[in-house]
Design an enzyme around this catalytic site. Structure first.
Site, mmCIF file in Angstrom:
data_model
loop_
_atom_site.group_PDB
_atom_site.id
_atom_site.type_symbol
_atom_site.label_atom_id
_atom_site.label_comp_id
_atom_site.label_asym_id
_atom_site.label_seq_id
_atom_site.Cartn_x
_atom_site.Cartn_y
_atom_site.Cartn_z
ATOM 1 N N LYS A 1 -10.399 -0.628 10.679
ATOM 2 C CA LYS A 1 -10.546 -1.831 9.847
ATOM 3 C C LYS A 1 -10.859 -3.054 10.703
ATOM 4 O O LYS A 1 -10.952 -4.166 10.207
ATOM 5 C CB LYS A 1 -9.266 -2.070 9.038
ATOM 6 C CG LYS A 1 -9.011 -0.970 7.993
ATOM 7 C CD LYS A 1 -7.838 -1.314 7.126
ATOM 8 C CE LYS A 1 -7.267 -0.121 6.410
ATOM 9 N NZ LYS A 1 -8.033 0.260 5.223
ATOM 10 N N ASP B 1 3.318 -3.991 7.993
ATOM 11 C CA ASP B 1 2.030 -3.314 7.830
ATOM 12 C C ASP B 1 0.946 -4.356 8.112
ATOM 13 O O ASP B 1 0.723 -5.264 7.308
ATOM 14 C CB ASP B 1 1.952 -2.778 6.391
ATOM 15 C CG ASP B 1 0.589 -2.186 6.064
ATOM 16 O OD1 ASP B 1 -0.352 -2.373 6.849
ATOM 17 O OD2 ASP B 1 0.479 -1.545 5.000
ATOM 18 N N HIS C 1 0.879 -1.183 0.000
ATOM 19 C CA HIS C 1 0.000 0.000 0.000
ATOM 20 C C HIS C 1 0.913 1.228 0.000
ATOM 21 O O HIS C 1 2.038 1.173 0.522
ATOM 22 C CB HIS C 1 -0.811 -0.058 1.297
ATOM 23 C CG HIS C 1 -1.869 0.978 1.453
ATOM 24 N ND1 HIS C 1 -1.589 2.275 1.832
ATOM 25 C CD2 HIS C 1 -3.206 0.918 1.305
ATOM 26 C CE1 HIS C 1 -2.719 2.951 1.918
ATOM 27 N NE2 HIS C 1 -3.719 2.150 1.598
ATOM 28 N N CYS D 1 -4.848 2.488 -3.513
ATOM 29 C CA CYS D 1 -3.611 3.014 -2.923
ATOM 30 C C CYS D 1 -2.439 2.065 -3.162
ATOM 31 O O CYS D 1 -1.602 1.868 -2.270
ATOM 32 C CB CYS D 1 -3.756 3.288 -1.430
ATOM 33 S SG CYS D 1 -5.015 4.484 -1.058
ATOM 34 N N GLN E 1 -4.325 -5.109 7.223
ATOM 35 C CA GLN E 1 -5.303 -6.081 6.729
ATOM 36 C C GLN E 1 -5.179 -7.439 7.415
ATOM 37 O O GLN E 1 -5.902 -8.365 7.043
ATOM 38 C CB GLN E 1 -5.144 -6.262 5.205
ATOM 39 C CG GLN E 1 -5.363 -5.014 4.386
ATOM 40 C CD GLN E 1 -6.806 -4.522 4.402
ATOM 41 O OE1 GLN E 1 -7.723 -5.213 4.839
ATOM 42 N NE2 GLN E 1 -7.021 -3.311 3.920
#
Ligand code: PMP
Length: 407
Positions: free
Chosen positions: A224, A198, A121, A362, A201
């Site tokens: 999220k 990261d 991302h 993104c 997700q």
């Protein structure tokens, strides 16, 4: 998991959009919040809204307790060793920027290499690009396989004695690829490099144990994972955070301030200058309770069932291209329908009450790799059902027929 009970906790899902029941398939962008999260935040505003770490009055103490208990909750949720390792940020983006600006600034020198993947991302590319520019360092990319996965031997292959940081996503927000973070961390450390992950997700959808993964930094966002916007987390190993300089200065983060010199307070507040996101931390804490009550493993199992069901049905649609691995994918499907622009597709689905994302997500470098400028994406969470997927597939087929029909 009783889906009917769960859906009652999400009143937002019980509405019509353009005359059709809302089918929300855009969780990867932002998840919905259950009433428990909204209630926890309104209870804070209605009953004990106050600043933290300052006053000794009753409301201030209660707010401070709520905020710090949220930190403890996050610590347990990702199995960090110490609560000092949990820094509240505005979200994943702010957390990664903190690592790049503070840890990166101090540890990257001219000629050093920062390893990333092509599936990142923008939040996990641009901060490293800018750091590399400031330091005259080099960005090195782990190449992607055709199916959108990365091979560990390729991670190994890009490592050199100049590699200082490996910055990689746990789960791709486009491909659904689940990266083997534990092995990548082992490779990074064997080459005396640090790993920052990261987790935007991953944390919402699977149990994450930062000690077991042995990562140095791990970032994720509240919005999220059933929580509110405006809050996220940077996990960092205490011995690293301890040596890092703050990137913001002001109230709360100081120890002693003189006219010309100041010193900083201890972890983690050293990185939380100013009034923090108090209601949001309390909301995030309630979101974690909600996930824990159902069980992260159970949520993952249910999502895997949904994504397999959707993948098999979508694969049967003529002219569809689905990106990312077929097996072992997270609960999202990014695709294109031959002859239909993703934005037209998303608009047509919206008129049926179905919310999907269309665009570059993104991840422009990844779009380039896939050879497209944009795609559509359906993403699933614990509140979605197979009936919704059936309706979505039906709408996809009707849209394709409409756009490709020869009049
Ligand atoms: N990384 C990934 C993989 C994401 O999916 C997102 C959100 N789309 C982000 C980072 C950025 O998260 P936030 O906007 O909450 O900072």
């Amino acid at each position: 998991m009783d889906i009917n009970t769960i859906r009652k906790d999400f009143p937002i899902l019980n509405q019509k959009v353009h005359g059709n029941p809302l089918i929300y398939l855009d969780t990867s962008a932002t998840s919905q919040s259950p009433v428990q999260v909204v209630d926890a935040m309104s209870e804070y505003y209605n009953e004990y809204n106050s600043n933290v770490h300052r006053g000794v009055h009753t409301l201030g103490t209660k707010a401070t307790d709520g905020y710090e208990q949220a930190r403890m909750k996050v610590r347990g949720f990702i199995n960090a060793l110490r609560y000092e390792e949990i820094v509240f940020t505005r979200g994943t983006t702010a957390a990664i920027n903190l690592v790049a600006r503070s840890f990166g600034e101090a540890n990257i020198s001219e000629g050093d290499e920062i390893v990333v993947t092509e599936m990142e991302h923008h939040a996990n590319i641009v901060p490293w690009q800018e750091l590399a520019k400031r330091k005259n360092a080099k960005l090195v990319f782990i190449p992607l396989e055709e199916d959108g996965t990365i091979k560990l031997e390729n991670v190994e292959a890009v490592m050199t004695d100049k590699t200082k940081i490996v910055a990689v996503t746990h789960v791709s927000n486009v491909l659904g690829t689940i990266n083997d973070i534990k092995s990548i961390a082992e490779i990074a450390h064997r080459h005396d490099a640090y790993i920052t992950v990261d987790g935007a997700q991953s944390v919402p959808h699977m149990s994450v144990d930062v000690q077991d993964l042995d990562v140095d930094f791990y970032a994720f966002s509240g919005h999220k994972m059933l929580g509110p916007t405006g809050i996220g987390v940077l996990y960092g190993k205490a011995e690293l955070l301890d040596k890092m300089e703050p990137i913001e200065y002001g109230g709360d983060m100081i120890d002693f301030v003189d006219l010309r010199e100041s010193t900083w307070t201890d972890l983690p507040v050293k990185f939380e200058a100013g009034t923090p996101m108090i209601a949001e931390a309390i909301g995030l804490s309630a979101a974690i309770d909600y996930i824990n009550d159902i069980g992260a493993d159970e949520i993952l199992r249910y999502e895997q069932e949904l994504v397999k069901y959707a993948y098999d049905k979508m694969s049967e649609i003529e002219g569809i291209e689905i990106y990312g691995p077929k097996e072992e994918r997270a609960g999202l499907i990014t695709f294109n329908l031959d002859g239909v622009h993703p934005h037209d597709l998303a608009t047509a689905l919206d008129s049926d009450g179905i919310a999907v994302r269309a665009g570059h997500h993104c991840a422009q470098p990844l779009m380039k790799f896939l050879g497209v400028s944009s795609t559509a994406r359906a993403s699933f969470y614990l509140y979605n059902t197979k009936d919704e997927i059936d309706f979505f597939i039906d709408s996809l087929k009707r849209t394709k027929e409409f756009f490709t029909h020869e009049f």
